[in-house]
Write a protein that holds these residues in place. Sequence first.
Motif, PDB file in Angstrom:
ATOM      1  N   TYR A   1       0.824  -1.200   0.000  1.00 19.14           N
ATOM      2  CA  TYR A   1       0.000   0.000   0.000  1.00 19.14           C
ATOM      3  C   TYR A   1       0.863   1.256   0.000  1.00 19.14           C
ATOM      4  O   TYR A   1       0.647   2.163  -0.806  1.00 19.14           O
ATOM      5  N   ILE A   2       1.827   1.318   0.903  1.00 23.55           N
ATOM      6  CA  ILE A   2       2.663   2.518   1.000  1.00 23.55           C
ATOM      7  C   ILE A   2       3.480   2.708  -0.272  1.00 23.55           C
ATOM      8  O   ILE A   2       3.609   3.832  -0.772  1.00 23.55           O
ATOM      9  N   SER A   3       4.023   1.634  -0.831  1.00 25.01           N
ATOM     10  CA  SER A   3       4.783   1.749  -2.080  1.00 25.01           C
ATOM     11  C   SER A   3       3.912   2.312  -3.191  1.00 25.01           C
ATOM     12  O   SER A   3       4.339   3.190  -3.954  1.00 25.01           O
TER      13      SER A   3
ATOM     14  N   ASN B   1      11.633   9.318   3.691  1.00 25.28           N
ATOM     15  CA  ASN B   1      12.302   8.226   4.396  1.00 25.28           C
ATOM     16  C   ASN B   1      11.434   7.695   5.536  1.00 25.28           C
ATOM     17  O   ASN B   1      11.417   6.486   5.809  1.00 25.28           O
ATOM     18  N   LEU B   2      10.714   8.601   6.204  1.00 28.81           N
ATOM     19  CA  LEU B   2       9.788   8.175   7.260  1.00 28.81           C
ATOM     20  C   LEU B   2       8.676   7.304   6.681  1.00 28.81           C
ATOM     21  O   LEU B   2       8.267   6.314   7.289  1.00 28.81           O
ATOM     22  N   LEU B   3       8.175   7.695   5.499  1.00 29.45           N
ATOM     23  CA  LEU B   3       7.124   6.913   4.857  1.00 29.45           C
ATOM     24  C   LEU B   3       7.623   5.511   4.507  1.00 29.45           C
ATOM     25  O   LEU B   3       6.913   4.519   4.712  1.00 29.45           O
ATOM     26  N   ILE B   4       8.829   5.436   3.971  1.00 28.23           N
ATOM     27  CA  ILE B   4       9.409   4.132   3.641  1.00 28.23           C
ATOM     28  C   ILE B   4       9.574   3.295   4.907  1.00 28.23           C
ATOM     29  O   ILE B   4       9.280   2.091   4.921  1.00 28.23           O
ATOM     30  N   GLU B   5      10.013   3.933   5.973  1.00 26.77           N
ATOM     31  CA  GLU B   5      10.208   3.236   7.250  1.00 26.77           C
ATOM     32  C   GLU B   5       8.895   2.696   7.805  1.00 26.77           C
ATOM     33  O   GLU B   5       8.869   1.675   8.492  1.00 26.77           O
TER      34      GLU B   5
ATOM     35  N   THR C   1       7.645  -1.137   7.524  1.00 25.33           N
ATOM     36  CA  THR C   1       7.959  -2.120   8.563  1.00 25.33           C
ATOM     37  C   THR C   1       7.439  -1.676   9.922  1.00 25.33           C
ATOM     38  O   THR C   1       7.065  -2.512  10.743  1.00 25.33           O
ATOM     39  N   HIS C   2       7.392  -0.365  10.153  1.00 23.90           N
ATOM     40  CA  HIS C   2       6.941   0.138  11.455  1.00 23.90           C
ATOM     41  C   HIS C   2       5.486  -0.220  11.724  1.00 23.90           C
ATOM     42  O   HIS C   2       5.144  -0.702  12.815  1.00 23.90           O
ATOM     43  N   ILE C   3       4.617   0.000  10.733  1.00 20.62           N
ATOM     44  CA  ILE C   3       3.193  -0.295  10.904  1.00 20.62           C
ATOM     45  C   ILE C   3       2.986  -1.780  11.150  1.00 20.62           C
ATOM     46  O   ILE C   3       2.250  -2.178  12.057  1.00 20.62           O
ATOM     47  N   ALA C   4       3.624  -2.593  10.329  1.00 18.19           N
ATOM     48  CA  ALA C   4       3.460  -4.044  10.463  1.00 18.19           C
ATOM     49  C   ALA C   4       3.922  -4.505  11.841  1.00 18.19           C
ATOM     50  O   ALA C   4       3.228  -5.279  12.512  1.00 18.19           O
ATOM     51  N   SER C   5       5.085  -4.031  12.273  1.00 19.85           N
ATOM     52  CA  SER C   5       5.610  -4.428  13.575  1.00 19.85           C
ATOM     53  C   SER C   5       4.682  -3.997  14.704  1.00 19.85           C
ATOM     54  O   SER C   5       4.416  -4.776  15.633  1.00 19.85           O
ATOM     55  N   MET C   6       4.184  -2.779  14.629  1.00 19.74           N
ATOM     56  CA  MET C   6       3.303  -2.259  15.670  1.00 19.74           C
ATOM     57  C   MET C   6       2.002  -3.051  15.743  1.00 19.74           C
ATOM     58  O   MET C   6       1.537  -3.421  16.829  1.00 19.74           O
TER      59      MET C   6
END
Length: 202
Positions: A91-93, A183-187, A190-195
């Motif tokens: 989605y983000i990509s 860069n925050l958006l790219i991060e 993984t951040h959303i999935a991990s959370m």
Amino acid sequence: MEKTEYNTEEIILKSAITIFHKKGMAGARMQEIADEAGINKAMLHYYFRSKQLLFEAVFKKAFMQLAPQIHQVLNSQDSLFDKIENFAGKYISFVMENRFLPTFIIQELNNNPEFTNQFFSQAEFPKPTHFLLQIEEEIQKGTIRNVNPKQVLIDMFSLSVFPFVGAPLLQKITNSNEEEYNNLLIERKTHIASMLINSIKK
């Protein structure tokens, strides 16, 4: 449609995305789109009679590219946690390449309900039935907490969408320039999935 006409229409749609991204729907001008596409305004009107029709065409094209990807993720044979990771990443990509899309959907819902109601009644939405059942199964297995599956689905979408809809505000709050915010958006992939995974995992 002849190949040359098809190519011209594709160039127009790509040019429209560029201008809509820079100026938004209200600020964009047909002349600017024509200039970006390297054609005259008369030819632009030959393909799309108005800015609204062009904007709707861009929206439909983008939505039809995204919906099958999301449907595939939600209905694959992957594990629940893999699906959450794949959703955030895809989605983000996609939206990073079509940043106008989330804001446009909200604008159109408010400003042009007739179009959105008609489109959404005909569009093939991603069907999350299998995904929701999978969450129920994992709850029964005891691998995740007893959560409302629909809340998980809403979290996945909202956490992925808002950084684009609220980009000007969030970029200001985080004191980030455009490159830093990208860069925050790219991060966030993984951040959303991990959370999300950590929030439901036992």
